[in-house]
Design an enzyme around this catalytic site. Structure first.
Site, PDB file in Angstrom:
ATOM      1  N   SER A  12     -20.198  38.634  45.509  1.00 28.29           N
ATOM      2  CA  SER A  12     -21.304  38.732  46.716  1.00 28.29           C
ATOM      3  C   SER A  12     -20.568  39.034  47.495  1.00 28.29           C
ATOM      4  O   SER A  12     -21.395  38.616  48.727  1.00 28.29           O
ATOM      5  CB  SER A  12     -22.362  37.871  46.454  1.00 28.29           C
ATOM      6  OG  SER A  12     -23.847  38.313  46.873  1.00 28.29           O
ATOM      7  N   LYS A  45     -26.954  45.401  46.916  1.00 28.41           N
ATOM      8  CA  LYS A  45     -25.449  45.673  47.030  1.00 28.41           C
ATOM      9  C   LYS A  45     -25.471  46.524  45.727  1.00 28.41           C
ATOM     10  O   LYS A  45     -24.740  46.937  45.432  1.00 28.41           O
ATOM     11  CB  LYS A  45     -24.620  43.798  46.712  1.00 28.41           C
ATOM     12  CG  LYS A  45     -24.513  43.549  48.382  1.00 28.41           C
ATOM     13  CD  LYS A  45     -23.338  42.364  48.345  1.00 28.41           C
ATOM     14  CE  LYS A  45     -23.884  41.587  49.940  1.00 28.41           C
ATOM     15  NZ  LYS A  45     -23.044  40.222  49.202  1.00 28.41           N
ATOM     16  N   GLY A  97     -31.872  41.169  49.766  1.00 27.70           N
ATOM     17  CA  GLY A  97     -30.143  40.301  50.244  1.00 27.70           C
ATOM     18  C   GLY A  97     -29.426  40.700  49.063  1.00 27.70           C
ATOM     19  O   GLY A  97     -29.435  42.187  48.955  1.00 27.70           O
ATOM     20  N   SER A  98     -28.773  40.020  48.473  1.00 25.42           N
ATOM     21  CA  SER A  98     -27.407  40.614  47.945  1.00 25.42           C
ATOM     22  C   SER A  98     -27.808  41.917  46.418  1.00 25.42           C
ATOM     23  O   SER A  98     -26.839  42.316  45.947  1.00 25.42           O
ATOM     24  CB  SER A  98     -26.673  39.527  47.591  1.00 25.42           C
ATOM     25  OG  SER A  98     -26.172  39.375  48.845  1.00 25.42           O
ATOM     26  N   THR A  99     -28.760  41.262  45.981  1.00 26.27           N
ATOM     27  CA  THR A  99     -29.098  41.733  44.829  1.00 26.27           C
ATOM     28  C   THR A  99     -29.255  43.777  45.130  1.00 26.27           C
ATOM     29  O   THR A  99     -29.334  44.567  44.387  1.00 26.27           O
ATOM     30  CB  THR A  99     -30.757  42.009  44.034  1.00 26.27           C
ATOM     31  OG1 THR A  99     -32.157  42.027  45.777  1.00 26.27           O
ATOM     32  CG2 THR A  99     -30.413  40.509  44.175  1.00 26.27           C
TER      33      THR A  99
END
Length: 488
Positions: A279, A222, A218-220
């Protein structure tokens, strides 16, 4: 007469040579294969009858040890607080070879058969004393391990904590867990039943979710895309990048939205810092496409994606403990690259890998090899080996790491103030990965480190198959772990 005596003598010498060669082959060359042969009952008694060394936490807490018993095997392997430490110790069972954890990676040292213990074995033989295996001193902090385990509770997932400057693993929890004592029993029927029950199904508690299970980060993820952007020199924290309330994946009619309105930006633009803090899916999907597959994949590779991670051991000490290689897709189309850049699609990672991402950012861009063993001691307490910190790679510049750290601080101060701790500055990144049929469930993530100005601990937490955002499912667990680690 002398001729016949010489011939007899020669024949006897030849027989002794043949006997010596065959004995050498059996005792040395083929010893390991014969001992590991499942048909060799003597091997089973030999292994279980050996005084296996203890596995200890960093403060000396006993995680596993051998105790004398009055049966044919002489010693019983026992595990203190077994489910708490199972991902670290693994198990030593009567009817299953040690194939995971330190019981496997340091098996030859624990059972006293490693080459480095040859003098210990010789001493035991000469004195008639019991040959004792080496003890393994780990980096695990029992209090931190307990907090992580309690916080994970009945959830399906994992939590990992790493010492930033050294790579020492301070806590590694996988839930649901299991009790190795059930497998170590000398009741063969009970041990077999316990193993079959635990091994059944895809969600077996025998699987170490921290190292052996892949999840969409997921957004980790990013943080990795942001690292690639910062390293180009074309992006700063205040650089305005395309965002918007939704983004149409290239070549498709699929709309990609944001979870919160702050992630939309203003007039279709958002700063890189706010894109991290809130995010922004629309911003990072477009940023990944703008950077291109080569740059994003190159950065993911620098962080360790695509490579199996050796955590402990070598073939000389047993079966090395490894972490499954995290993956970033190749030959992507723009729509798939957009999804991969926000940690969805074919991007997959282990919790250990994402803890290493946090550790790298916290350590000025230097990735350290994760380790579990601090030192190995012989039964006379002499040190056989001691682990020293090892830099795996220089992932990015200190300047880029500092800028990314500042941006990650705003994840807490601006977007998730409930995760703040008085007097401690935390840098973090949340992640909410959609999974399941029609994306009806969530893998909730958070990675972070603290104190941000002088990082000591890096943490990754995954809660699998939840219905909460990563900040709500995993965030409080990270907060509790950091608080415990820094108050000691």
């Amino acid at each position: 007469m002398n001729k016949y005596l010489r011939q007899l003598f020669t024949a006897v010498v030849c027989l002794f040579v043949v006997l010596g060669l065959s004995s050498t082959i059996l005792m040395a060359v083929r010893a390991n294969s014969l001992n590991s042969d499942s048909r060799n009952a003597r091997s089973l008694y030999h292994q279980l009858g050996a005084y296996r060394g203890a596995i200890l936490a960093s403060d000396g807490t006993v995680m596993a040890q051998s105790e004398p018993v009055n049966d044919a095997f002489k010693y019983q392997r026992t595990y203190s607080n077994g489910p708490l430490y199972a991902p670290i110790t693994g198990f030593f069972a009567i009817n299953q070879n040690a194939d995971r954890g330190l019981e496997a990676s340091r098996s030859m040292l624990l059972n006293g058969e490693a080459n480095s213990l040859i003098w210990q074995r010789a001493k035991s033989m000469l004195t008639g004393s019991t040959n004792k295996g080496a003890s393994i001193e780990t980096s695990i902090d029992p209090k931190l391990q307990q907090v992580a385990y309690d916080q994970m509770s009945s959830r399906d997932g994992a939590a990992v904590a790493i010492e930033v400057k050294t790579g020492r693993i301070l806590a590694m929890v996988s839930t649901p867990s299991y009790d190795p004592n059930q497998l170590a029993t000398h009741d063969t029927k009970a041990a077999a039943k316990a193993y079959n029950d635990l091994a059944a199904g895809e969600n077996s508690p025998l699987i170490n979710r921290a190292t052996s299970q892949l999840y969409p980060p997921g957004s980790t993820f990013k943080t990795i895309v942001a690292s690639a952007a910062l390293e180009t020199g074309d992006y700063q924290a205040d650089t305005q990048i395309p965002a918007g309330a939704s983004y149409t994946l290239p070549g498709t009619a699929t709309q990609l939205p944001n979870a919160v309105w702050q992630a939309n930006g203003t007039d279709g633009k958002i700063t890189l810092q706010n894109a991290i803090a809130y995010s922004s899916n629309t911003a990072f999907a477009q940023l990944g496409v703008a950077l291109g597959e080569d740059k994003v994949k190159e950065m993911a590779t620098k962080y360790g994606f695509g490579n199996t991670i050796t955590i402990d051991g070598t073939s000389a000490t047993g079966i090395p403990m490894t972490a499954t290689a995290s993956t970033f897709p190749s030959a992507t189309t723009p729509d798939k690259l957009a999804l991969a850049s926000i940690g969805q699609g074919d991007t997959k990672a282990t919790p250990l890998q994402m803890a290493m991402v946090a550790q790298t950012i916290a350590n000025d861009g230097k990735m350290m090899r994760p380790t579990l063993v601090d030192r190995v001691r012989a039964s006379d307490l002499s040190v056989i080996s001691q682990t020293t910190p090892e830099t795996l790679s220089k992932v990015m510049s200190k300047d880029s790491a500092d800028k990314l750290t500042t941006m990650m601080e705003h994840v807490i101060t601006d977007a998730n103030p409930s995760l703040a701790i008085n007097g401690i500055t935390i840098a973090a990144k949340t992640g909410t990965a959609q999974i399941g049929v029609d994306n009806t469930s969530i893998d909730g993530w958070i990675i972070g480190f603290a104190p941000a100005e002088d990082p000591q601990i890096a943490v990754a937490v995954l809660v699998h198959n939840t219905d909460l955002l990563g900040s709500l499912a995993a965030g409080p667990i990270m907060r509790a772990m950091i608080q415990e680690a820094l108050q000691q």
